[in-house]
Design a protein around this motif. Structure first.
Motif, short mmCIF file in Angstrom:
data_model
loop_
_atom_site.label_atom_id
_atom_site.label_comp_id
_atom_site.label_asym_id
_atom_site.label_seq_id
_atom_site.Cartn_x
_atom_site.Cartn_y
_atom_site.Cartn_z
N LYS A 17 0.77 -1.10 -0.18
CA LYS A 17 -0.16 -0.04 0.00
C LYS A 17 0.80 1.19 0.12
O LYS A 17 0.72 2.18 -0.77
CB LYS A 17 -0.93 -0.02 1.19
CG LYS A 17 -2.19 -0.96 1.08
CD LYS A 17 -3.01 -0.87 2.45
CE LYS A 17 -4.14 -1.81 2.15
NZ LYS A 17 -5.31 -1.68 3.38
N MET A 18 1.82 1.25 0.89
CA MET A 18 2.79 2.44 0.93
C MET A 18 3.52 2.60 -0.51
O MET A 18 3.61 3.70 -0.92
CB MET A 18 3.71 2.23 2.01
CG MET A 18 3.05 2.47 3.39
SD MET A 18 4.32 2.53 4.49
CE MET A 18 4.93 0.69 4.76
N LEU A 19 3.93 1.53 -1.14
CA LEU A 19 4.52 1.80 -2.48
C LEU A 19 3.66 2.32 -3.36
O LEU A 19 3.72 3.42 -4.13
CB LEU A 19 5.21 0.42 -2.96
CG LEU A 19 5.96 0.53 -4.25
CD1 LEU A 19 7.26 0.98 -3.76
CD2 LEU A 19 6.25 -0.92 -4.80
N ALA A 20 2.53 1.77 -3.51
CA ALA A 20 1.15 2.01 -4.39
C ALA A 20 1.03 3.61 -4.25
O ALA A 20 0.37 4.07 -5.38
CB ALA A 20 -0.06 0.88 -4.37
N ALA A 21 1.16 4.02 -2.89
CA ALA A 21 0.60 5.37 -2.76
C ALA A 21 1.64 6.44 -3.18
O ALA A 21 1.38 7.46 -3.60
CB ALA A 21 0.35 5.58 -1.15
N ASN A 22 2.89 5.96 -3.52
CA ASN A 22 3.79 7.08 -4.00
C ASN A 22 4.49 6.32 -5.31
O ASN A 22 5.58 5.47 -5.20
CB ASN A 22 4.91 7.05 -3.01
CG ASN A 22 5.87 8.02 -3.25
OD1 ASN A 22 5.97 8.70 -4.34
ND2 ASN A 22 6.87 8.46 -2.29
N PRO A 23 4.25 7.05 -6.47
CA PRO A 23 5.03 6.42 -7.66
C PRO A 23 6.52 6.87 -7.69
O PRO A 23 7.18 6.02 -8.46
CB PRO A 23 4.02 7.45 -8.74
CG PRO A 23 3.68 8.58 -8.03
CD PRO A 23 3.37 8.08 -6.65
N ASP A 24 7.22 7.51 -6.72
CA ASP A 24 8.52 7.58 -6.59
C ASP A 24 9.05 7.10 -5.47
O ASP A 24 10.35 7.24 -5.26
CB ASP A 24 8.78 9.26 -6.68
CG ASP A 24 8.46 9.92 -7.58
OD1 ASP A 24 8.67 9.58 -8.83
OD2 ASP A 24 7.75 11.17 -7.61
N ALA A 25 8.45 6.16 -5.00
CA ALA A 25 9.14 5.23 -3.84
C ALA A 25 9.63 3.96 -4.39
O ALA A 25 9.20 3.43 -5.31
CB ALA A 25 7.98 5.16 -2.77
#
Length: 335
Positions: A17-25
């Motif tokens: 979820k955290m990765l999906a929420a930030n395209p630059d993560a």
């Protein structure tokens, strides 16, 4: 290195979820490739999500499902642990050989199995931010196309990119028909055949894999097979250690009497992804395991090679490497 936010993930779905929420993560696991790229300013994530504490390191027998009787390797397990695990050494020695052929002991102790699959090309033009590279900056051009391309692809390249994929582990996994299990931010799981996991460059060389942003590799599954006694990983490189392959070959054979019942051959150092030698495999089935047949199979596979200006030697090297790997495989790894 540019500033970035550091976040700790507590469970697999939360990490996705955290990765999906930030395209630059980006996920941070072993960091053996990502941190190097960040230092060179090739990768510029604004957030690193630490997944090292997630419980995804187990290696175990698969007790149900399509691959029942096979082996599951945790995505966050270390390369060293995978190479040395009794289940892998006994049932998939080809994978042990491939892992031990890669990097150094120190790096294998840090690098994760999932991270190994996701490592990016070691093309010098990709690493040099002063040079054009469509993989690093789409639309900027390919410096290697007209530059020094000795280490580059002879199969599957496009005008946009001629880089090769560097992993040894993935080449063996390709030969072993491995399956990659991933989970997304909704907790849904899917499987991707290793053969379909990595991409050829085409018009989008910046996309290395068919993994979607927000998905995490949870495991790699190896189907049960009869290749253990007749398999071998051959890596040809400029120096004996800590060097990427000019050409590598993962070869595995299953015999029925004096005839080849099944053959699996995958190559590294020749394409943007692990290259399955389907032509060679097809020619070997039903044939005797002779040097002459090995040569015919190798020549059939290498006939479609399209070398660049500086890597024409890879065609003959590929021919000889396939033959030698098959000879070593049929002899149980002995010359």
């Amino acid at each position: 290195m540019r500033p970035f936010k550091y976040t700790n993930a507590k469970d697999v779905t939360a990490a996705a979820k955290m990765l999906a929420a930030n395209p630059d993560a980006k996920f941070l696991a072993g960091g053996t490739n990502l941190l190097d790229l960040m230092k060179e300013d090739v990768e510029q994530p604004n957030e690193l999500i630490d997944i090292t504490r997630l419980a995804l390191a187990d290696i175990k027998l698969i007790s149900s499902g399509t691959n029942k009787g096979g082996t599951s390797i945790g995505g966050l397990g270390k390369n060293t642990a995978a190479a040395n695990h009794p289940l892998i050494r006994q049932n998939y020695p080809l994978l042990t050989q491939a892992i031990l052929a890669g990097a150094s002991g120190q790096i294998r102790n840090m690098a994760t199995n999932g991270g190994n699959l996701l490592q990016r090309t070691r093309c010098s033009y990709f690493f040099d931010v002063a040079m054009p590279c469509n993989k690093r900056e789409p639309g900027s051009g390919c410096g290697a196309m007209e530059g020094i391309n000795r280490m580059h692809a002879i199969f599957g390249w496009s005008e946009k990119c001629v880089a090769v994929y560097p992993s040894d582990m993935a080449v063996a996994l390709a030969a072993l028909d491995a399956v990659v299990k991933v989970r997304n931010a909704s907790g849904q799981e899917r499987t991707i055949l290793l053969a379909d996991f990595h991409r050829l460059p085409g018009d989008t060389p910046e996309k290395d894999t068919n993994l979607s942003h927000g998905e995490i590799i949870t495991a790699i599954e190896l189907p049960k097979n009869n290749f253990a006694d007749k398999s071998y990983y051959l890596k040809v490189r400029d120096r004996a250690s800590y060097a990427f392959a000019l050409v590598s070959v993962a070869a595995a054979l299953e015999m029925n009497g004096n005839k080849i019942a099944q053959a699996r051959i995958a190559m590294g150092g020749v394409a943007h992804k692990p290259w399955r030698a389907f032509q060679a495999e097809k020619m070997l089935v039903g044939k005797e395991a002779t040097e002459a047949n090995f040569r015919l199979a190798a020549e059939a596979e290498m006939a479609d090679a399209k070398p660049l200006e500086h890597n024409k030697f890879k065609v003959e090297l590929g021919n000889r490497s396939i033959v030698l790997a098959l000879q070593m495989a049929i002899n149980g790894g002995k010359s």
